[in-house]
Design an enzyme around this catalytic site. Structure first.
Site, short mmCIF file in Angstrom:
data_model
loop_
_atom_site.label_atom_id
_atom_site.label_comp_id
_atom_site.label_asym_id
_atom_site.label_seq_id
_atom_site.Cartn_x
_atom_site.Cartn_y
_atom_site.Cartn_z
N ASP A 43 23.80 -11.69 2.72
CA ASP A 43 23.92 -12.49 1.49
C ASP A 43 25.37 -12.63 1.05
O ASP A 43 25.81 -13.71 0.68
CB ASP A 43 23.10 -11.85 0.37
CG ASP A 43 23.20 -12.63 -0.93
OD1 ASP A 43 22.96 -13.86 -0.91
OD2 ASP A 43 23.54 -12.02 -1.96
N LEU A 101 0.80 -1.22 0.00
CA LEU A 101 0.00 0.00 0.00
C LEU A 101 0.84 1.28 0.00
O LEU A 101 0.31 2.36 0.23
CB LEU A 101 -0.97 -0.01 1.19
CG LEU A 101 -1.95 -1.20 1.19
CD1 LEU A 101 -2.82 -1.17 2.43
CD2 LEU A 101 -2.79 -1.23 -0.07
N MET A 111 8.78 4.43 5.27
CA MET A 111 8.91 3.06 4.75
C MET A 111 10.12 2.94 3.84
O MET A 111 10.79 1.90 3.82
CB MET A 111 7.63 2.63 4.03
CG MET A 111 6.43 2.50 4.96
SD MET A 111 6.73 1.49 6.43
CE MET A 111 7.16 -0.08 5.70
#
Length: 158
Positions: free
Chosen positions: A128, A75, A113
């Site tokens: 990673d 959203l 965000m």
């Protein structure tokens, strides 16, 4: 108590309509910590990691993630970010890398965000690149440090 802005009167998730809001300068910063053993951290610092420059890769990954937050978080609005900064700080006493992001724009909605996504993906990138030498690396304490602009005003973490 505040209401959830992404939930309509029927209890359904929806994107918030920001069309009537005025553009304001909005900033947000976030942090994350990546904890590893001293050998792994030293490998990164010395530049002897077989995959290359871990910090440069994490920085670029964080910047790219901030720009693509709207594609990852359902959203979130697509935003024209005017600044994304990723800082990586080595904390040798605790065998950690502290990642801090800063996102900025002039717009109708905040960039919290984007700042949080930036540090999260930068931390995941460190994991990673280092998982071949250490699998028990910790990513922790991801949090919003600061936000400014918009109707809700400023926030500063304690």
């Amino acid at each position: 108590m505040h209401q959830f802005t992404h939930i309509n009167t029927n209890g359904e998730a929806n994107m918030v309509d920001v069309s009537i809001k005025q553009d304001t300068i909005r900033t947000a910063s976030a942090e994350a910590f990546v904890t590893m053993n001293s050998e792994t951290l030293q490998m990164i610092i010395s530049g002897n990691h077989h995959k290359g420059d871990v910090f440069a890769t994490a920085r670029i990954a964080g910047i790219q993630a901030a720009k693509r937050t709207w594609e990852l978080i359902p959203l979130c609005h697509p935003l024209l970010l005017s600044k994304i900064e990723i800082q990586l700080e080595v904390l040798t006493a605790t065998n950690q890398v502290r990642i801090e992001s800063l996102c900025k724009l002039s717009g109708k909605t905040g960039v919290e965000m984007e700042a949080l996504t930036a540090v999260s993906v930068a931390a995941l990138t460190i994991y990673d690149m280092c998982k071949a030498v250490q699998k028990d690396i910790l990513i922790e304490n991801i949090r919003l440090l600061h936000k400014s602009g918009g109707k809700s005003g400023d926030f500063n973490a304690a």
